[in-house]
Design an enzyme around this catalytic site. Structure first.
Site, PDB file in Angstrom:
ATOM      1  N   ASP A 184      -5.161 -14.071 -20.036  1.00 26.92           N
ATOM      2  CA  ASP A 184      -4.076 -13.976 -21.013  1.00 26.92           C
ATOM      3  C   ASP A 184      -4.410 -14.916 -22.160  1.00 26.92           C
ATOM      4  OD1 ASP A 184      -1.558 -14.490 -22.431  1.00 26.92           O
ATOM      5  OD2 ASP A 184      -0.653 -13.328 -20.813  1.00 26.92           O
ATOM      6  N   HIS A 208      -4.378  -9.505 -20.039  1.00 27.29           N
ATOM      7  CA  HIS A 208      -2.982  -9.521 -19.610  1.00 27.29           C
ATOM      8  C   HIS A 208      -2.126  -9.749 -20.846  1.00 27.29           C
ATOM      9  CE1 HIS A 208       0.534 -11.893 -17.896  1.00 27.29           C
ATOM     10  NE2 HIS A 208       0.578 -10.806 -17.161  1.00 27.29           N
ATOM     11  N   HIS A 258       0.909  -8.122  -8.206  1.00 29.41           N
ATOM     12  CA  HIS A 258       1.673  -9.286  -8.666  1.00 29.41           C
ATOM     13  C   HIS A 258       1.491 -10.520  -7.782  1.00 29.41           C
ATOM     14  CE1 HIS A 258       4.383 -10.093 -11.979  1.00 29.41           C
ATOM     15  NE2 HIS A 258       5.101 -10.882 -11.209  1.00 29.41           N
TER      16      HIS A 258
END
Length: 382
Positions: free
Chosen positions: A265, A292, A191
Site C-alpha cells: 500500500d 492495495h 483478510h
C-alpha cells in the site's frame, strides 16, 4: 524553494475517517496527500507535526532526500503509523515537485510505460449471486469493470466447522462463474483471518477449479516461512503485502518464495519513494505489483502515477464506495472508463484538484475495528 507549512484536515471517505495533509512552500506551491486509515487516526496529527518540525525549511523538490532523512530521524524502525505519516509527507512533496516543474508525477519517475491503468472493483463481501450479478453489471455498465474482488467467507468463519466454509466457497465461486461472462475475473481476499497455513491451502483448493485472479492474504503476515510453504502447496496465485510496510519485509517475503503477486500500500510503506524500491525488488523476482488501495481519491491518484511508470505493475484495487459518495473536497477524482484510469498528461502533480472551501467543516467520523469472539469466548483475527 523551501518547505514552509504543514496543515492537516479531519475528513472522511465513505464511512472511514481520513486525515488529509497539505504542505505549502515559501513560493506558494502546495501539495496534497491522505493518510492511511490504520485505526488510531487521531494519533497522526501530533505525529505529523513532530515530523514537520524536522523538515521545515528543506527543499521540497528533493522528496527522496526528505524521505530518507525522516526514516533516519528515529533510532528504531518507525512502525506502521510512522511509515504512513512519512508517506503522507512524501506524497505531498511529489505533488509539489510535479506542480513546480509543470509535469505529472509519473514523468519524474521516468515517464509512462503504459497509457492507462487497469483497475478492479473491491466489493469486500460475498453477496448472494443474484445480488452480486446486479452489482457487477451496474459497475460494468457505468465504469467498464471486468475484474472484481470478493470475500471467500459465506458464513461466520469463527463459529462453524471450517470444512463447511471451504465447501460453500467452492460452490459459491462456481455459481459466480456460471452467472458472469467467462472473461471476467474474480479475486478473493481472506483478510488475514486465518492462522493455520493448511486452512489457506484448503481455501485455494476450493477456488482452483474456477481459476481466481488471486487469493489474497489468507494468513497473518508475521511468519514469512509460512508464506513459502503455502505458495508451494497452492494451485492459485497467492497475493499479499498490505500488512507489510518496509522494503526489507518485502525482500524477505520474496526471498522465501512467499507470493506470486505483491500488494504494497503506497500510503503505508513510506510513500512513492519506497514503493518504487519495492517494485524493483519484486521485478527482480519476476513478481508483479498490484497495489492495495481501498482508499480515497488522493491515494488513488498516487497509485495511478506509480502504475503508469512501473513496468511490473499488474492491476490496481479501486474501492467502489467513494465515487458514489459526495466527496466535495475532490471534485475531479480519477474515475474508471472501460475498466481503466486514464492518465492526465496535461495536469501537473497528481492531476487532481482539492477544494479547500469544502475542508472548512470538520467531517470526521469515528471508526474502530471490531474483534470477533469465538463461541468459547476467545477472540479471533478479523
Amino acid at each position: 524553494m523551501k518547505i514552509e507549512s504543514l496543515e492537516t484536515f479531519r475528513q472522511r471517505v465513505g464511512d472511514r475517517p481520513r486525515v488529509l495533509v497539505k504542505i505549502t512552500t515559501d513560493s506558494g506551491v502546495s501539495g496534497w496527500s491522505e493518510v492511511y486509515n490504520h485505526g488510531p487516526d487521531l494519533a497522526y496529527l501530533p505525529l505529523l507535526d513532530h515530523l514537520f518540525d524536522q523538515i521545515k525549511g528543506m527543499d521540497p523538490l528533493r522528496p527522496t532526500a526528505v524521505n530518507q532523512f525522516l526514516h533516519q530521524s528515529a533510532r528504531f524502525p518507525q512502525g506502521a503509523l510512522g511509515t504512513a505519516a512519512i508517506a503522507a509527507i512524501d506524497h505531498a512533496l511529489w505533488d509539489i515537485a510535479g506542480k513546480a516543474l509543470g509535469v505529472p508525477v509519473y514523468q519524474l519517475l521516468g515517464g509512462a510505460v503504459r497509457d492507462r491503468v487497469r483497475v478492479y472493483a473491491g466489493l469486500y463481501n460475498a453477496p448472494d449471486v443474484a445480488e452480486l450479478r446486479d452489482r457487477t453489471a451496474d459497475l460494468h455498465e457505468r465504469f467498464g469493470f471486468t475484474a472484481f474482488k470478493l470475500s471467500p467467507y459465506r458464513r461466520n468463519l469463527h463459529n462453524t466447522r471450517y470444512g463447511l466454509v471451504v465447501r460453500e466457497l467452492g460452490d459459491y465461486f462456481g455459481d459466480v462463474r456460471q452467472h458472469h461472462p467467462e472473461e471476467w475475473e474474480f479475486a478473493f481476499d481472506a483478510h488475514a483471518c486465518l492462522w493455520e497455513p493448511h486452512q489457506a491451502v484448503e481455501l485455494g483448493a476450493a477456488l482452483a477449479p474456477n481459476q481466481p485472479l488471486f487469493l489474497e492474504e489468507p494468513i497473518r503476515p508475521e511468519y514469512i516461512p509460512a508464506w513459502g510453504r503455502i505458495r508451494s502447496d497452492l494451485r492459485v496465485p497467492l497475493a499479499t503485502g498490505e500488512s507489510l510496510y518496509t522494503t526489507q519485509e518485502f525482500l524477505a517475503l520474496l526471498t522465501a518464495g512467499g507470493a506470486d503477486i505483491v500488494q504494497p500500500d503506497i500510503c503505508v510503506v513510506g510513500g512513492m519513494t519506497q514503493m518504487v524500491k519495492i517494485a524493483a525488488i519484486a521485478e527482480a523476482h519476476y513478481v508483479p505489483v498490484s497495489p492495495h488501495n481501498p482508499m480515497g481519491p488522493l491515494a488513488t491518484a498516487a497509485n495511478v502515477h506509480f502504475a503508469a511508470a512501473t513496468t511490473n505493475f499488474g492491476i490496481l484495487e479501486y474501492g467502489t464506495g467513494y465515487q458514489v459518495d459526495d466527496i466535495s473536497w475532490c471534485p475531479d477524482p480519477y474515475l474508471p472508463v472501460d475498466g481503466h484510469l486514464e492518465l492526465r498528461p496535461d495536469r501537473p502533480g497528481w492531476g487532481i484538484e482539492i477544494d479547500e472551501d469544502a475542508l472548512v467543516a470538520d467531517d470526521w467520523v469515528s471508526w474502530n475495528r471490531r474483534v470477533p469472539v469465538r463461541p468459547d469466548g476467545a477472540t479471533a483475527w478479523m
